[in-house]
Design a protein around this motif. Structure first.
Motif, mmCIF file in Angstrom:
data_model
loop_
_atom_site.group_PDB
_atom_site.id
_atom_site.type_symbol
_atom_site.label_atom_id
_atom_site.label_comp_id
_atom_site.label_asym_id
_atom_site.label_seq_id
_atom_site.Cartn_x
_atom_site.Cartn_y
_atom_site.Cartn_z
ATOM 1 N N VAL A 137 2.177 -16.514 47.149
ATOM 2 C CA VAL A 137 2.112 -15.059 47.219
ATOM 3 C C VAL A 137 1.767 -14.543 45.832
ATOM 4 O O VAL A 137 2.532 -14.733 44.895
ATOM 5 C CB VAL A 137 3.441 -14.462 47.710
ATOM 6 N N LEU A 138 0.603 -13.938 45.713
ATOM 7 C CA LEU A 138 0.091 -13.521 44.414
ATOM 8 C C LEU A 138 -0.023 -12.005 44.366
ATOM 9 O O LEU A 138 -0.320 -11.361 45.377
ATOM 10 C CB LEU A 138 -1.294 -14.141 44.181
ATOM 11 N N ALA A 139 0.178 -11.465 43.179
ATOM 12 C CA ALA A 139 0.031 -10.023 43.011
ATOM 13 C C ALA A 139 -1.429 -9.623 43.171
ATOM 14 O O ALA A 139 -2.335 -10.322 42.721
ATOM 15 C CB ALA A 139 0.532 -9.618 41.631
ATOM 16 N N ALA A 140 -1.660 -8.509 43.843
ATOM 17 C CA ALA A 140 -3.005 -7.937 43.971
ATOM 18 C C ALA A 140 -2.839 -6.433 43.760
ATOM 19 O O ALA A 140 -2.994 -5.640 44.692
ATOM 20 C CB ALA A 140 -3.602 -8.247 45.345
ATOM 21 N N PRO A 141 -2.491 -6.051 42.528
ATOM 22 C CA PRO A 141 -2.048 -4.666 42.271
ATOM 23 C C PRO A 141 -3.096 -3.627 42.651
ATOM 24 O O PRO A 141 -2.756 -2.479 42.927
ATOM 25 C CB PRO A 141 -1.758 -4.653 40.762
ATOM 26 N N ASP A 142 -4.354 -4.050 42.665
ATOM 27 C CA ASP A 142 -5.450 -3.135 42.942
ATOM 28 C C ASP A 142 -5.618 -2.860 44.440
ATOM 29 O O ASP A 142 -6.413 -2.014 44.840
ATOM 30 C CB ASP A 142 -6.722 -3.768 42.368
ATOM 31 N N ALA A 143 -4.854 -3.613 45.294
ATOM 32 C CA ALA A 143 -4.976 -3.524 46.757
ATOM 33 C C ALA A 143 -6.322 -4.048 47.263
ATOM 34 O O ALA A 143 -6.684 -3.842 48.421
ATOM 35 C CB ALA A 143 -4.709 -2.110 47.289
ATOM 36 N N ARG A 144 -7.070 -4.683 46.347
ATOM 37 C CA ARG A 144 -8.231 -5.490 46.748
ATOM 38 C C ARG A 144 -8.116 -6.798 45.967
ATOM 39 O O ARG A 144 -7.480 -6.849 44.922
ATOM 40 C CB ARG A 144 -9.549 -4.813 46.353
#
Lengths: 292, 292
Positions: free
Chosen positions: A1-8
């Motif tokens: 599970v990786l961060a995708a702060p940009d929501a893309r």
């Protein structure tokens, strides 16, 4: 599970197969791992994104030394760190041939992705990173030479200018790609996707140091102009910027974009001339011989 | 550039190598493509996430028929669609052996990821999907049989219960994994990561239809109990749920979690007994012979 702060999430995958993409007698495991990472990290940077994570799939012969695999993992982790990313997971399998599959993920931090399709007539064309070095290193190794050492090292491990990708995006780059198949072929992809003509000046290309020295070592077999124009694997970034836009640090202007002449979208000219023949190398069209 | 609306992305990668993970004379290209997708999509579902996209890396011999590759792509796209995902990109290379690298991405839709580490004493253990079918199909093919057809088809193409993953997460599942290496081995990973003992009842396992028929066909060579307990590749989901929690549709209770006895975290018992020997199969420990 990786961060995708940009929501893309920017995602890309590349395969390296022993005998096709690397030779163990020419390149050590650390550099092979670093190169496998670099190819994918450069693809992410070429979208204007910051690399965040790698997944690594390794198919390996059961009798391969564990130290070789450790060095490969070390090279991959170091190159990921150089780009600000980490190796987050992957898979192992046995196989007769070493195959390395790498997926890279990246974050756009709110910016629009820079694709191949946005170049417009009037734009400047610019490059960041080195050109011709990997091709010269391959020519040296093929001829049984071990130097100039900087060029052999460039063949063994590219050094893509990762930060230049997001910097270009922030400066308004309209199109971008990494030079993996040769400058002419990769600029051809931009020209075709954008429906434009791209003209570059050979004299403005930032040649890697020592290209002249390598040509002197190799004599008549050397073709430094071909190394610069069609040599792949340096993973320089090439981009188009609006006319008049100041280029970010590390970027060198090499040409301009114009409207495509009737019926010839996708062409690239060098000093105003269309180069003869294909500008790069294709895995399935290549008739034979060893190539990266 | 893929949507990651949750601001996190679940990412997993798997390799399939011809001769290790599939044989072209036993499984057609459509099913090989579907299986390559299913292995990865099931990993995403087992985190409680909804699969969103696949990346496909294909290393292929240059003389492979284009139709074979088209069928593989068709199978992969169909299986991705069955899980609600799409094939978003990838890479091609030439190679002597077919190698298929798949990365799957997924979205958690705001839920916490379900890992292997959350099982607690008192939890129920439950399974969704079929057990033993793929192993029985492999035994049939190894013996030169072509039926029962449903089991051979189960070997050729698993049918993971993708929706059961997010449904289990929503119902409060405390730990989850997909059964890729055999129920005992995969539950062993949950027991070890959670520091608990997991006990299952053989009589409660939802056996795939036709296992008894396959055993009759194969006679003394058949071991239906081993198919159920140690057969991998069906990609059933197995999860732990809080005691008293109603199980979502499609889930069957098969056992309970208890505190690990001193010095034995990670054990799995069947009807109160520790099974002898390893419970599954490992690429590098396997001494030889063909296996998925």
């Amino acid at each position: 599970v990786l961060a995708a702060p940009d929501a893309r999430v920017v995602a890309t995958m590349d395969l390296l197969v022993e005998g096709r993409h690397f030779r163990r007698d020419w390149t050590g495991p650390y550099d092979i791992g670093a190169t496998a990472a670099a190819r994918n990290l450069a693809d992410v940077a070429a979208m204007g994104a910051a690399p965040t994570a790698l997944l690594l799939g390794l198919a390996l012969p059961g009798d391969l030394a564990a130290d070789w695999v450790r060095e490969l993992a070390r090279g991959m982790a170091a190159e990921a760190a150089r780009a600000g990313a980490s190796v987050a997971g992957g898979d192992l399998s046995s196989a007769d041939t070493i195959t390395i599959a790498v997926t890279a993920l990246g974050d756009l931090a709110g910016a629009d992705p820079v694709t191949r399709a946005g170049a417009r007539p009037g734009d400047q064309v610019a490059v960041a990173g080195r050109l011709g070095a990997s091709a010269a290193g391959l020519a040296l190794l093929t001829a049984g030479r071990s130097g100039p050492a900087g060029l052999v090292a460039a063949y063994q491990r590219p050094e893509p200018p990762y930060a230049a990708g997001p910097q270009a995006a922030a400066a308004g780059a309209t199109a971008m790609i990494d030079v993996s198949d040769g400058l002419l072929q990769d600029l051809g992809h931009v020209a075709a996707a954008s429906g434009v003509l791209i003209g570059i000046s050979a004299g403005r290309l930032p040649a890697a140091p020592d290209l002249a020295a390598a040509a002197a070592v190799l004599g008549g077999a050397a073709d430094p102009r071909a190394w610069l124009l069609t040599g792949g694997e340096d993973h320089a970034l090439v981009a188009t910027f609006p006319a008049g836009q100041d280029l970010p640090p590390g970027w060198t202007a090499i040409g301009t974009v114009s409207a495509a002449p009737d019926g010839r979208p996708g062409a690239v000219t060098v000093d105003g001339e269309l180069p003869p023949g294909p500008g790069g190398w294709d895995h399935f069209r290549a008739a034979g011989g060893y190539s990266r």
